[in-house]
Write a protein that holds these residues in place. Sequence first.
Motif, mmCIF file in Angstrom:
data_model
loop_
_atom_site.group_PDB
_atom_site.id
_atom_site.type_symbol
_atom_site.label_atom_id
_atom_site.label_comp_id
_atom_site.label_asym_id
_atom_site.label_seq_id
_atom_site.Cartn_x
_atom_site.Cartn_y
_atom_site.Cartn_z
ATOM 1 N N ALA A 121 4.546 3.492 -7.163
ATOM 2 C CA ALA A 121 5.021 2.686 -6.027
ATOM 3 C C ALA A 121 4.398 3.145 -4.717
ATOM 4 O O ALA A 121 4.027 2.312 -3.870
ATOM 5 C CB ALA A 121 6.547 2.746 -5.943
ATOM 6 N N VAL A 122 4.234 4.437 -4.524
ATOM 7 C CA VAL A 122 3.594 4.952 -3.309
ATOM 8 C C VAL A 122 2.150 4.470 -3.240
ATOM 9 O O VAL A 122 1.682 3.988 -2.199
ATOM 10 C CB VAL A 122 3.669 6.498 -3.260
ATOM 11 C CG1 VAL A 122 2.758 7.070 -2.189
ATOM 12 C CG2 VAL A 122 5.115 6.950 -3.036
ATOM 13 N N ARG A 123 1.424 4.578 -4.352
ATOM 14 C CA ARG A 123 0.028 4.144 -4.379
ATOM 15 C C ARG A 123 -0.074 2.640 -4.163
ATOM 16 O O ARG A 123 -0.900 2.151 -3.411
ATOM 17 C CB ARG A 123 -0.621 4.528 -5.719
ATOM 18 C CG ARG A 123 -2.139 4.339 -5.714
ATOM 19 C CD ARG A 123 -2.673 4.007 -7.096
ATOM 20 N NE ARG A 123 -2.277 2.717 -7.571
ATOM 21 C CZ ARG A 123 -2.852 1.558 -7.207
ATOM 22 N NH1 ARG A 123 -3.818 1.528 -6.342
ATOM 23 N NH2 ARG A 123 -2.422 0.415 -7.702
ATOM 24 N N GLU A 124 0.781 1.893 -4.846
ATOM 25 C CA GLU A 124 0.774 0.428 -4.762
ATOM 26 C C GLU A 124 1.053 -0.036 -3.338
ATOM 27 O O GLU A 124 0.407 -0.952 -2.827
ATOM 28 C CB GLU A 124 1.827 -0.136 -5.715
ATOM 29 C CG GLU A 124 1.753 -1.606 -5.919
ATOM 30 C CD GLU A 124 0.678 -2.010 -6.902
ATOM 31 O OE1 GLU A 124 0.473 -3.215 -7.034
ATOM 32 O OE2 GLU A 124 0.065 -1.144 -7.547
ATOM 33 N N THR A 125 2.011 0.590 -2.680
ATOM 34 C CA THR A 125 2.349 0.219 -1.306
ATOM 35 C C THR A 125 1.186 0.513 -0.372
ATOM 36 O O THR A 125 0.802 -0.341 0.439
ATOM 37 C CB THR A 125 3.623 0.961 -0.849
ATOM 38 O OG1 THR A 125 4.703 0.581 -1.711
ATOM 39 C CG2 THR A 125 3.976 0.628 0.587
ATOM 40 N N ALA A 126 0.599 1.707 -0.475
ATOM 41 C CA ALA A 126 -0.534 2.056 0.384
ATOM 42 C C ALA A 126 -1.691 1.085 0.178
ATOM 43 O O ALA A 126 -2.376 0.692 1.139
ATOM 44 C CB ALA A 126 -0.980 3.495 0.106
ATOM 45 N N GLU A 127 -1.902 0.680 -1.069
ATOM 46 C CA GLU A 127 -3.009 -0.234 -1.373
ATOM 47 C C GLU A 127 -2.825 -1.585 -0.694
ATOM 48 O O GLU A 127 -3.738 -2.089 -0.043
ATOM 49 C CB GLU A 127 -3.110 -0.416 -2.886
ATOM 50 C CG GLU A 127 -4.205 -1.362 -3.324
ATOM 51 C CD GLU A 127 -4.274 -1.436 -4.827
ATOM 52 O OE1 GLU A 127 -5.261 -0.912 -5.381
ATOM 53 O OE2 GLU A 127 -3.347 -1.990 -5.455
ATOM 54 N N VAL A 128 -1.655 -2.201 -0.840
ATOM 55 C CA VAL A 128 -1.466 -3.536 -0.260
ATOM 56 C C VAL A 128 -1.385 -3.466 1.258
ATOM 57 O O VAL A 128 -1.873 -4.366 1.947
ATOM 58 C CB VAL A 128 -0.258 -4.272 -0.884
ATOM 59 C CG1 VAL A 128 1.070 -3.788 -0.345
ATOM 60 C CG2 VAL A 128 -0.393 -5.778 -0.681
ATOM 61 N N VAL A 129 -0.815 -2.399 1.807
ATOM 62 C CA VAL A 129 -0.766 -2.256 3.263
ATOM 63 C C VAL A 129 -2.181 -2.127 3.829
ATOM 64 O O VAL A 129 -2.466 -2.619 4.926
ATOM 65 C CB VAL A 129 0.129 -1.050 3.657
ATOM 66 C CG1 VAL A 129 -0.042 -0.672 5.110
ATOM 67 C CG2 VAL A 129 1.587 -1.363 3.355
ATOM 68 N N GLY A 130 -3.085 -1.511 3.080
ATOM 69 C CA GLY A 130 -4.467 -1.350 3.532
ATOM 70 C C GLY A 130 -5.356 -2.558 3.308
ATOM 71 O O GLY A 130 -6.502 -2.585 3.746
ATOM 72 N N ALA A 131 -4.844 -3.574 2.631
ATOM 73 C CA ALA A 131 -5.647 -4.772 2.336
ATOM 74 C C ALA A 131 -5.557 -5.776 3.478
ATOM 75 O O ALA A 131 -4.617 -5.768 4.274
ATOM 76 C CB ALA A 131 -5.169 -5.414 1.033
ATOM 77 N N ASP A 132 -6.545 -6.662 3.532
ATOM 78 C CA ASP A 132 -6.570 -7.717 4.547
ATOM 79 C C ASP A 132 -6.152 -9.064 3.985
ATOM 80 O O ASP A 132 -5.814 -9.966 4.743
ATOM 81 C CB ASP A 132 -7.968 -7.817 5.158
ATOM 82 C CG ASP A 132 -8.274 -6.602 6.005
ATOM 83 O OD1 ASP A 132 -7.851 -6.583 7.162
ATOM 84 O OD2 ASP A 132 -8.905 -5.658 5.495
#
Length: 195
Positions: A44-55
């Motif tokens: 969940a931590v990785r998944e959240t960081a990934e989508v927050v970093g996407a455009d």
Amino acid sequence: MGKIVISANATLDGVVQDPDGEEGFECGGWFHRFVGRRDLEAWAVRETAEVVGADALLLGRRSTEWFASRMNEDAADRVSPEWADTMNNIPKYVVSSTLEDPRWNNTVILNGDAAKEIAELKRRVAGEILVYGSYQLIRTLIAQHLADELRLVVFPAVLGKGLRLFDETTAEQPLHPLDTRKLGDGLLFHTYTFG
């Protein structure tokens, strides 16, 4: 120029079908069956960081409908409030010739020549364009050499049957490993570039 990033969860033998068990696949539900709490928290931590970093998100019709139906108050509990908020508000592009009303805010339908429209999308979006689910779309992205990166979380299970990430891939694609690391106690996270 945007970068198309395919982000997927798969079993060790590559099965991506029915991770939550809601599709009726006899081996479905593997997402929660084979890992512990620390694994899911790290995921969940990785998944959240990934989508927050996407455009932007790039999805197929069925994946759009699946995510849109789950983006309610429970979504914040399943992954994180930040993930759910970002998923609901990030620009979304849906490749579909049949979807008319996506019923998910901030969504644009791409209903022409998929390869041309996605190539144009890559020119317009400056950062990461994240692809979740959408396995038919992923095959098109790979065949048309439009995918730039693959992020794969591997779950410690072998199912022996089911839809696999690269089933029916029509062209060879060299992948170059960028990173491999452990998530929690039992998940492995691999990052590759295409080409």
